[in-house]
Design an enzyme around this catalytic site. Structure first.
Site: not given
Ligand code: UGA
Length: 438
Positions: A37, A124, A153, A155, A213, A255, A265, A327
């Site tokens: 890494k 976390t 965090e 992000l 979360n 939503l 996460c 995603k």
């Molecule tokens: C998530 C949280 O959004 C962050 O704030 C947090 O810091 C992070 O976990 C973490 O704990 O480190 P992330 O896992 O990058 O972030 O992804 P998200 O954008 O939250 O999406 C999570 C999943 O939900 C994806 O599979 C996405 O496709 C799905 N999703 C999201 C839906 O099915 N519908 C929605 O309306 C939004």
């Protein structure tokens, strides 16, 4: 004022945080035991896909403010703050989080820690972890009350650097004024920019992250539960989401109904919260999160039901799954709904082809039973059914007239396609949470 800091653990969180801290002017040493890494990082490659991160990493390496080491040495003793960013994955065989990487990080840091320096956890964790780590640190260093704080965090993958530099809020859990003062200093550029800065105790800071979360996962599963009702009643869950989202108390974000949430996460964090609440004797408080998890996984089954309703037995049928990442704008396939669907279709007898613009490297070794195709046009050849499972831009913008599957049948698992356009190109289109007339 520029501070000297270390960032321990250079995965998603640590690499982004190290780059962000260097960018705001601090002198940063990143610590990562994995030499491979480090070799990649010193060449300006984070080792995972994150828009803009490699460029900023290279810029910060060039600035001289960011260096990497495999282990602490005397230079760590100069640091005022040590951020711990190691992973807390789901434990094998249980829902609880595995905090052993944190314990190892504390143990490795202890011999190089100045008594007036501050250790800050960003990972976390189950509520109560920080207090335990503080005890471990006291024992390992001999300091009566070592400075330990928690700074969760928030992000998101895909917008990680932007989220780190311009978070919605900063939350710090502290036990003494010196810790707060050091954190105010390190985050001064963000505080000066008006980002809300909340000071709490350790337990609250830890729980804020788990709660955020859990709430996000609940929002997604809520709309997916409504989608289940819509599917049997003829209602449209996408319009429903839009309509309830106008109510500011509800809000329209998170939503989007579809194949559900995945990633490193949300799934593990709701399970870890259930496990921790049970340990604390209040399991009932979050027992509903079991349902949130189940609703989420049921969406994947729904896609298989739609496939079998259309194709009959999946045996000998070629199914194309568009997407492997959990995603778009990420190459992370951990707990990915897209990959989950691919594996379920395969288990039901289908020959499964998976396309993803960038995430196939993570699938190849783990799932040799899946056929992987990097070329989108080629991926459609000989296909009986297509499932759009990750809403990459290339899929949303794909011209349906340019692809030639054997059968023109597509399931829009993310509700992002222009249905009329696909139908005009001869496709039968089905989606989750709504009934489409073909
Ligand atoms: C998530 C949280 O959004 C962050 O704030 C947090 O810091 C992070 O976990 C973490 O704990 O480190 P992330 O896992 O990058 O972030 O992804 P998200 O954008 O939250 O999406 C999570 C999943 O939900 C994806 O599979 C996405 O496709 C799905 N999703 C999201 C839906 O099915 N519908 C929605 O309306 C939004």
């Amino acid at each position: 004022m520029a501070m000297k800091i270390t960032v321990i653990g250079l995965g998603y969180l640590g690499t982004t945080h190290a780059v962000a801290m260097a960018k705001v002017g601090h002198q940063v040493i990143g610590i990562e035991p994995n030499q491979q890494k480090i070799d990649s990082l010193v060449q300006g490659r984070a080792g995972f896909f994150e828009p803009g991160l490699d460029q900023e990493l290279a810029a910060q390496l060039a600035s001289g403010r960011l260096t990497f080491k495999q282990a602490h040495d005397e230079s760590s003793r100069d640091a005022d703050i040590h951020f711990i960013c190691v992973g807390t994955p789901q434990s094998a065989g249980s829902m609880a989080a595995d905090t052993s990487y944190l314990e190892s990080a504390i143990q490795a840091l202890a011999p190089f820690l100045r008594e007036d320096a501050l250790v800050v956890g960003k990972s976390t964790v189950p509520v109560g972890t920080a207090a335990k780590l503080a005890q471990q640190l006291a024992k390992a260093t001999g300091f009566t009350s070592p400075n330990l704080a928690w700074n969760p965090e928030f992000l998101r993958e895909g917008t990680a650097l932007e989220d780190s530099l311009h978070p919605d809020r900063l939350v710090i859990g502290v036990t003494n004024p010196r810790s707060e003062a050091l954190l105010r200093e390190v985050f001064a550029p963000m505080i000066d920019a008006g980002i809300p800065f909340l000071v709490t105790d350790l337990a609250t800071a830890e729980l804020v992250k788990a709660a955020a979360n859990a709430f996000l996962a609940t929002k997604i599963s809520f709309i997916n539960a409504m989608a289940e009702i819509a599917e049997v009643s003829g209602a449209d869950a996408t319009e429903l989401a839009q309509a309830i989202g106008y109510d500011e108390r509800i809000g329209n974000k998170f939503l989007r109904n579809g194949v559900g949430f995945g990633g490193g996460c949300l799934p593990k964090d709701i399970r870890a919260l259930i496990a921790r609440a049970e340990e604390l004797g209040v399991g009932e408080s979050v027992s509903y999160l079991h349902e949130i998890d189940k609703i989420n996984l049921r969406r994947r089954d729904r896609v298989i039901t739609l496939l079998t309703e259309e194709l009959g037995s999946l045996s000998g049928k070629r199914v194309l799954v568009l997407g492997a990442a959990f995603k778009p704008d990420s190459d992370d396939v951990r707990d990915s709904p897209a990959l989950g669907i691919a594996l379920l279709a395969r288990a039901a007898g289908a020959e499964v082809v998976v396309h993803d613009p960038i995430a196939l490297h993570g699938v190849a070794v783990k799932h040799p039973e899946l056929e992987l195709e990097q070329d989108l046009a080629k991926a459609f050849i000989g296909i009986h059914a297509v499932v759009l499972a990750t809403e990459w831009k290339e899929y949303r913008e794909l011209d349906p007239n340019t692809v030639t599957p054997k059968e023109k049948f597509i399931i829009d698992g993310r509700n992002v396609l222009d249905v009329a356009r696909w139908q005009q190109a001869g496709f039968k289109v089905l989606a989750l949470g709504r009934t489409i007339t073909n």
